[in-house]
Design an enzyme around this catalytic site. Sequence first.
Site, PDB file in Angstrom:
ATOM      1  N   HIS A 153      81.729  47.313  23.657  1.00 40.78           N
ATOM      2  CA  HIS A 153      81.027  46.289  22.869  1.00 40.78           C
ATOM      3  C   HIS A 153      79.610  46.037  23.401  1.00 40.78           C
ATOM      4  O   HIS A 153      79.071  44.948  23.222  1.00 40.78           O
ATOM      5  CB  HIS A 153      81.800  44.965  22.846  1.00 40.78           C
ATOM      6  CG  HIS A 153      83.248  45.096  22.497  1.00 40.78           C
ATOM      7  ND1 HIS A 153      83.730  44.946  21.221  1.00 40.78           N
ATOM      8  CD2 HIS A 153      84.314  45.404  23.270  1.00 40.78           C
ATOM      9  CE1 HIS A 153      85.044  45.129  21.219  1.00 40.78           C
ATOM     10  NE2 HIS A 153      85.419  45.420  22.458  1.00 40.78           N
ATOM     11  N   SER A 274      51.351  54.617  22.575  1.00 38.41           N
ATOM     12  CA  SER A 274      50.964  53.821  21.423  1.00 38.41           C
ATOM     13  C   SER A 274      49.452  53.872  21.282  1.00 38.41           C
ATOM     14  O   SER A 274      48.730  53.938  22.278  1.00 38.41           O
ATOM     15  CB  SER A 274      51.433  52.378  21.615  1.00 38.41           C
ATOM     16  OG  SER A 274      50.610  51.489  20.884  1.00 38.41           O
ATOM     17  N   LYS A 280      52.500  51.436  26.653  1.00 38.06           N
ATOM     18  CA  LYS A 280      53.736  51.875  26.010  1.00 38.06           C
ATOM     19  C   LYS A 280      54.138  53.309  26.344  1.00 38.06           C
ATOM     20  O   LYS A 280      53.302  54.189  26.470  1.00 38.06           O
ATOM     21  CB  LYS A 280      53.587  51.780  24.487  1.00 38.06           C
ATOM     22  CG  LYS A 280      53.545  50.354  23.978  1.00 38.06           C
ATOM     23  CD  LYS A 280      54.907  49.730  23.907  1.00 38.06           C
ATOM     24  CE  LYS A 280      55.569  50.101  22.599  1.00 38.06           C
ATOM     25  NZ  LYS A 280      56.942  49.612  22.554  1.00 38.06           N
ATOM     26  N   GLU A 287      64.687  58.519  19.067  1.00 33.67           N
ATOM     27  CA  GLU A 287      64.689  57.801  17.785  1.00 33.67           C
ATOM     28  C   GLU A 287      64.786  58.768  16.612  1.00 33.67           C
ATOM     29  O   GLU A 287      65.465  58.500  15.615  1.00 33.67           O
ATOM     30  CB  GLU A 287      63.418  56.952  17.671  1.00 33.67           C
ATOM     31  CG  GLU A 287      63.409  55.811  18.673  1.00 33.67           C
ATOM     32  CD  GLU A 287      62.106  55.040  18.646  1.00 33.67           C
ATOM     33  OE1 GLU A 287      62.110  53.900  18.185  1.00 33.67           O
ATOM     34  OE2 GLU A 287      61.081  55.586  19.084  1.00 33.67           O
TER      35      GLU A 287
END
Length: 467
Positions: A153, A274, A280, A287
Amino acid sequence: MWGGRFSGGPADALARLSVSVQFDWRLAPYDIAGSRAHARVLAAAGLLDPDELGQMLAALDDLEAACASGEFRPTIDDEDVHTALERGLLERLGTLGGKLRAGRSRNDQVATDLRLYLRDHARGLAVALVELADALTEQAALNVNTAAPGMTHLQHAQPVTFGHWLLAHVQPLLRDLERLRDWDSRAAISPLGSGALAGSSLPLDPAAVAKELGFTAPAPNSMDAVADRDFVAEFLFVTALIGVHLSRLGEEVVLWTSTEFGWVELDDAFATGSSIMPQKKNADIAELARGKSGRLIGGLVTVLTMLKGLPLTYDRDMQEDKEPAFDAIETLGLLLPALAGMISTMTVRVDRLAAATPVGFSLATEVADWLVRRGVPFREAHEITGQLVALCSVRGCELEDLTDDDLKTVSGHLDPSVRNVLTVESALASRTTPGSTGPGPVADQLATVQHKLDSWRQWAVEKVVPR
Ligand code: ARG
């Protein structure tokens, strides 16, 4: 191709809708392999004399070379790969080229070509899967003793080794490899000889053709042979499931590399920055692994939906089977090497994992098991341990901080020696059963996985069409 019955050529709108050569051209080498086998069978049947067969095979070789070099290309007037290649043959042989169509239809040709293409590319896919599994396995080997907070979980559950966790991503890939080989054995059936749907009145030899093309057998039913696209749907199920596995791995890498976790650092070459935020470092590969699962699942849905309710035998709807299959191969061909590179170059922050492992009372089960070993029914042991956790929560302390008196107050079954099980090391060392997370069984699992990957490497380089 069908000029005799028609008074004029097709309307532009029809031709534009119908043309498939822009995507099915990649089937050309397989179509030529099928033509070679068919020519030999026509000769064996006495429908080509030995001289004609020689000319036919030479022309097919020449055409194959011209396709490979790009010297022969399909034109906008070629409807599909089969018509384009027939044009190439006619250009080389004149009327003799027209003899190859005897006893054969584009319906059995296209089914044959796609089977060969997918069987061939399944092996390429296996190579890329093994490469990713290798990368995960190598990182696992470095982390057989690295503690990590195992989760259910997405909450801290019990300590595990990070090597075990990484191997838990290898196991699905091993099943995917098995699925591919299993699929391959069902796909290895030759439709050639089925003609358009009813077989042929000519004395063809489907078994000989099947053998020459590396199939295990000719199709048992000519109608099914040209109507069946199970092999495409099943292939797309395998690629969709691979997509799902990569997506789950991708999601974990996204979590692991976040500031909140900080368990893994990606190599600069496998991360992105970024344009506005200089600090970043993003896990775009992970992804994209998540994102591309959508199109892989979509491909399966496309083909199943297209097939549903189609009357036997061939229907033109079935031309829609190819692009999803080609796209799945291309998508995974891009994704798998990127993921393999990302995994093999990532740095595992053993210190951060170690600090996170005991957090969230992840050793509570150890206390319950300790009580069970002393004869306390698990139900009661669970209750007692729950009370310890509640006490710690109120005090803002850890289980090992409870005093001897605290222990005695909660239960007469507890004594100070319970603290011996309250370390991550002892929790991991006590996991000795096969398949569990302790360093011993993980080392065994690692050896088995490496052995299996070696045998998959051999399968992956097998030739589909013997030549
Ligand atoms: N381009 C067609 C396909 O991909 C080949 C078979 C066409 N057969 C036919 N009878 N129109 O399905």
